[in-house]
Scaffold this motif. Structure first.
Motif, PDB file in Angstrom:
ATOM      1  N   UNK A 158       0.818  -1.212   0.000  1.00 59.67           N
ATOM      2  CA  UNK A 158       0.000   0.000   0.000  1.00 59.67           C
ATOM      3  C   UNK A 158       0.853   1.264   0.000  1.00 59.67           C
ATOM      4  N   UNK A 159       0.298   2.337  -0.562  1.00 63.11           N
ATOM      5  CA  UNK A 159       0.972   3.630  -0.627  1.00 63.11           C
ATOM      6  C   UNK A 159       0.099   4.707   0.000  1.00 63.11           C
ATOM      7  N   UNK A 160       0.716   5.785   0.420  1.00 63.74           N
ATOM      8  CA  UNK A 160      -0.009   6.928   0.978  1.00 63.74           C
ATOM      9  C   UNK A 160      -0.666   7.735  -0.132  1.00 63.74           C
ATOM     10  N   UNK A 192      -6.418   0.978  -2.146  1.00 68.22           N
ATOM     11  CA  UNK A 192      -6.509   2.402  -2.414  1.00 68.22           C
ATOM     12  C   UNK A 192      -5.445   3.161  -1.634  1.00 68.22           C
ATOM     13  N   UNK A 193      -5.114   4.351  -2.101  1.00 66.80           N
ATOM     14  CA  UNK A 193      -4.104   5.152  -1.414  1.00 66.80           C
ATOM     15  C   UNK A 193      -4.523   5.416   0.032  1.00 66.80           C
ATOM     16  N   UNK A 194      -3.513   5.519   0.886  1.00 65.55           N
ATOM     17  CA  UNK A 194      -3.752   5.628   2.318  1.00 65.55           C
ATOM     18  C   UNK A 194      -4.620   6.802   2.711  1.00 65.55           C
ATOM     19  N   UNK A 195      -4.482   7.930   2.019  1.00 62.93           N
ATOM     20  CA  UNK A 195      -5.256   9.113   2.405  1.00 62.93           C
ATOM     21  C   UNK A 195      -6.743   8.919   2.141  1.00 62.93           C
ATOM     22  N   UNK A 196      -7.119   7.912   1.345  1.00 67.72           N
ATOM     23  CA  UNK A 196      -8.526   7.597   1.138  1.00 67.72           C
ATOM     24  C   UNK A 196      -8.980   6.441   2.016  1.00 67.72           C
ATOM     25  N   UNK A 241      -1.293  -3.568 -12.856  1.00 70.75           N
ATOM     26  CA  UNK A 241      -1.247  -2.107 -12.876  1.00 70.75           C
ATOM     27  C   UNK A 241       0.107  -1.547 -13.206  1.00 70.75           C
ATOM     28  N   UNK A 242       1.153  -2.389 -13.152  1.00 65.07           N
ATOM     29  CA  UNK A 242       2.496  -1.927 -13.466  1.00 65.07           C
ATOM     30  C   UNK A 242       3.050  -0.986 -12.418  1.00 65.07           C
ATOM     31  N   UNK A 243       4.126  -0.279 -12.721  1.00 65.68           N
ATOM     32  CA  UNK A 243       4.718   0.657 -11.757  1.00 65.68           C
ATOM     33  C   UNK A 243       3.789   1.842 -11.501  1.00 65.68           C
ATOM     34  N   UNK A 244       3.953   2.462 -10.349  1.00 67.32           N
ATOM     35  CA  UNK A 244       3.140   3.623  -9.991  1.00 67.32           C
ATOM     36  C   UNK A 244       3.952   4.903 -10.208  1.00 67.32           C
ATOM     37  N   UNK A 245       3.284   6.059 -10.302  1.00 62.70           N
ATOM     38  CA  UNK A 245       4.014   7.312 -10.555  1.00 62.70           C
ATOM     39  C   UNK A 245       5.033   7.616  -9.464  1.00 62.70           C
ATOM     40  N   UNK A 246       6.126   8.248  -9.861  1.00 61.43           N
ATOM     41  CA  UNK A 246       7.167   8.624  -8.906  1.00 61.43           C
ATOM     42  C   UNK A 246       6.626   9.651  -7.917  1.00 61.43           C
ATOM     43  N   UNK A 247       7.051   9.533  -6.657  1.00 59.85           N
ATOM     44  CA  UNK A 247       6.578  10.413  -5.584  1.00 59.85           C
ATOM     45  C   UNK A 247       7.781  11.088  -4.929  1.00 59.85           C
ATOM     46  N   UNK A 248       7.693  12.384  -4.735  1.00 62.72           N
ATOM     47  CA  UNK A 248       8.756  13.129  -4.063  1.00 62.72           C
ATOM     48  C   UNK A 248       8.574  13.054  -2.554  1.00 62.72           C
ATOM     49  N   UNK A 249       9.622  13.383  -1.811  1.00 58.31           N
ATOM     50  CA  UNK A 249       9.520  13.455  -0.350  1.00 58.31           C
ATOM     51  C   UNK A 249       8.478  14.477   0.055  1.00 58.31           C
ATOM     52  N   UNK A 250       8.427  15.588  -0.655  1.00 57.72           N
ATOM     53  CA  UNK A 250       7.478  16.655  -0.313  1.00 57.72           C
ATOM     54  C   UNK A 250       6.034  16.189  -0.496  1.00 57.72           C
ATOM     55  N   UNK A 251       5.777  15.448  -1.567  1.00 59.65           N
ATOM     56  CA  UNK A 251       4.412  14.962  -1.789  1.00 59.65           C
ATOM     57  C   UNK A 251       4.019  13.943  -0.724  1.00 59.65           C
ATOM     58  N   UNK A 252       4.962  13.069  -0.336  1.00 61.14           N
ATOM     59  CA  UNK A 252       4.658  12.093   0.712  1.00 61.14           C
ATOM     60  C   UNK A 252       4.376  12.802   2.035  1.00 61.14           C
ATOM     61  N   UNK A 253       5.149  13.817   2.363  1.00 57.92           N
ATOM     62  CA  UNK A 253       4.913  14.567   3.605  1.00 57.92           C
ATOM     63  C   UNK A 253       3.524  15.201   3.587  1.00 57.92           C
ATOM     64  N   UNK A 254       3.105  15.727   2.453  1.00 58.06           N
ATOM     65  CA  UNK A 254       1.756  16.290   2.361  1.00 58.06           C
ATOM     66  C   UNK A 254       0.705  15.207   2.574  1.00 58.06           C
ATOM     67  N   UNK A 255       0.979  13.999   2.093  1.00 53.10           N
ATOM     68  CA  UNK A 255       0.074  12.883   2.351  1.00 53.10           C
ATOM     69  C   UNK A 255      -0.030  12.569   3.831  1.00 53.10           C
ATOM     70  N   UNK A 256       1.104  12.569   4.519  1.00 51.85           N
ATOM     71  CA  UNK A 256       1.092  12.343   5.962  1.00 51.85           C
ATOM     72  C   UNK A 256       0.327  13.456   6.677  1.00 51.85           C
ATOM     73  N   UNK A 257       0.463  14.665   6.205  1.00 50.67           N
ATOM     74  CA  UNK A 257      -0.289  15.767   6.819  1.00 50.67           C
ATOM     75  C   UNK A 257      -1.796  15.567   6.669  1.00 50.67           C
TER      76      UNK A 257
END
Length: 434
Positions: free
Chosen positions: A272-274, A283-287, A322-338
């Protein structure tokens, strides 16, 4: 956390007698079966006599690593599933999910019993479950249902067997991929069998069953439940099958050993991903946080360990569903955690952030991913945005190389802990904070 198709699932996959109530039970409003649409939440948690004994997160039918029963589903089968509750009580009910079903799901009948060995259950412990007006129930596509409560005395850390009879074809089944436990299947109706002889097939996944809730008993406390939320390292990939050695299991054992059993619910999904939805890993963690965490009764604290797949998923093989998922930056992951923090605080929950564990030597190892991991861990440790922090990174680190998991804790892929590693993670959590 993702897993690799090159390793066998059976290894690590990279990736005292009780008195049971015998009197007839008159259902109360709190005991009666309830059906909800997937993802329904309320603005504030409502008081409930129920607390989670065991839980798992439902997933879309798929078979990314090994065959399972989810894509074909069931037709005139009985499925028997063994789970261990983290807190005890005098009454029980189950939660069943058809979240990813494409048509209504009919449960012809269900029982709950105390586990004996394998697919066998203890004599005198079998209780038939009702769903409002009868023993059968139909769950709409996308829906979730609770059975009525039934008198059922169970202790913290005791194993419970839930048996479902599925007479009609179910179509593809909502399930949970990595159970680290054995489920059993028989042809025909064997929901009340004491022995396990009829259950000739087995699977390392859970099907339709997403919760066992308890009420009453000396373990009852006011809103002190804990949800662990994350990926495969929360899910327990790498732990020994049928031993309950995932880190949330070990945490529940710490509470029980201290004489204060608590509801500790595992809502990890391997892969799973955020920030990204996935075909095979939920589904993504924020959902899904809204559906899996905010719907649990009497929870006070959430522990979040998730994000390494957001970085590593861009390197998943093309033949993954589904293959590989889009690349995620550290900043985008932090926003997900927020976002997770905001969701928890809006519900009045304490939320604990866990640092991301090591990837050196694993399939995710790269200078770019290590830099992202370091940046996110620095934010978790120093930002003060989480209510508290547990440093799983340091708890598992090799003293000679902090970027690598200690060999004694490594399940073999430099990514997932083994039983000893999961125990070290549980010991890193402060019980007073929780």
């Amino acid at each position: 956390m993702s897993t690799s198709s090159t390793l066998q699932r059976a290894g690590i996959a990279l990736v005292a007698a009780l008195t049971l109530g015998a009197l007839p039970h008159a259902a109360t409003a709190a005991d009666t079966a309830t059906t909800t649409a997937a993802g329904t939440t309320t603005a504030a948690a409502k008081p409930s006599p129920w607390r989670g004994g065991w839980a798992t997160s439902p997933q879309m039918p798929t078979a990314p690593f090994a065959p399972n029963w989810s894509e074909q589903g069931f037709a005139n089968h009985t499925v028997r599933q063994v789970v261990r509750v983290t807190t005890g009580g005098t009454k029980a009910r189950i939660e069943l999910s058809n979240r990813y079903g494409t048509k209504p799901l009919t449960i012809t009948g269900a029982t709950v019993a105390l586990t004996d060995k394998g697919a066998s259950v203890k004599a005198g412990s079998v209780r038939h479950l009702a769903f409002g007006k009868g023993r059968s129930v139909t769950i709409p596509a996308g829906g979730t249902i609770h059975s009525d409560g039934v008198p059922f005395a169970v202790r913290a850390l005791q194993s419970v067997t839930v048996t479902l009879h599925l007479a009609e074809p179910t179509g593809p089944a909502t399930f949970h991929t990595f159970s680290s436990a054995t489920s059993y299947r028989a042809a025909g109706d064997h929901r009340a069998d004491l022995g396990g002889a009829a259950f000739t097939e087995s699977s390392d996944s859970w099907y339709f069953l997403t919760g066992v809730e308890v009420s009453g008993g000396r373990d009852a406390r006011h809103r002190d439940g804990i949800v662990t939320f994350g990926d495969s390292i929360t899910d327990g990939v790498g732990s020994t099958v049928n031993t309950n050695n995932r880190y949330p299991d070990e945490l529940a054992e710490r509470f029980a050993a201290a004489g204060t059993p608590r509801s500790v619910l595992n809502h990890g999904i391997g892969g799973n991903q955020v920030t990204n939805d996935t075909v095979w890993a939920g589904e993504k963690g924020i959902e899904r946080f809204k559906k899996d965490v905010l719907t649990e009764p009497n929870v006070r604290t959430v522990v979040v360990l998730e994000g390494i797949n957001d970085f590593g998923g861009s390197g998943w093989p093309a033949d993954f569903p589904g293959g590989p998922t889009p690349e995620v930056s550290a900043e985008r992951l932090i926003e997900g955690h927020r976002t997770l923090i905001r969701l928890a605080h809006a519900r009045g929950l304490t939320i604990v952030g866990a640092t991301l564990t090591q990837i050196k030597g694993s399939q995710y190892d790269s200078p770019a991913n290590e830099a992202k991991r370091d940046a996110v861990n620095h934010w978790i440790r120093t930002s003060g945005e989480y209510d508290a922090v547990v440093d799983f990174d340091r708890a598992l680190a090799d003293p000679a190389d902090q970027d690598r998991m200690r060999a004694a804790y490594d399940a073999g892929d430099a990514l997932h802990p083994n039983d000893a590693g999961y125990r070290a993670m549980a010991e890193a959590l402060d019980l007073d904070t929780l």
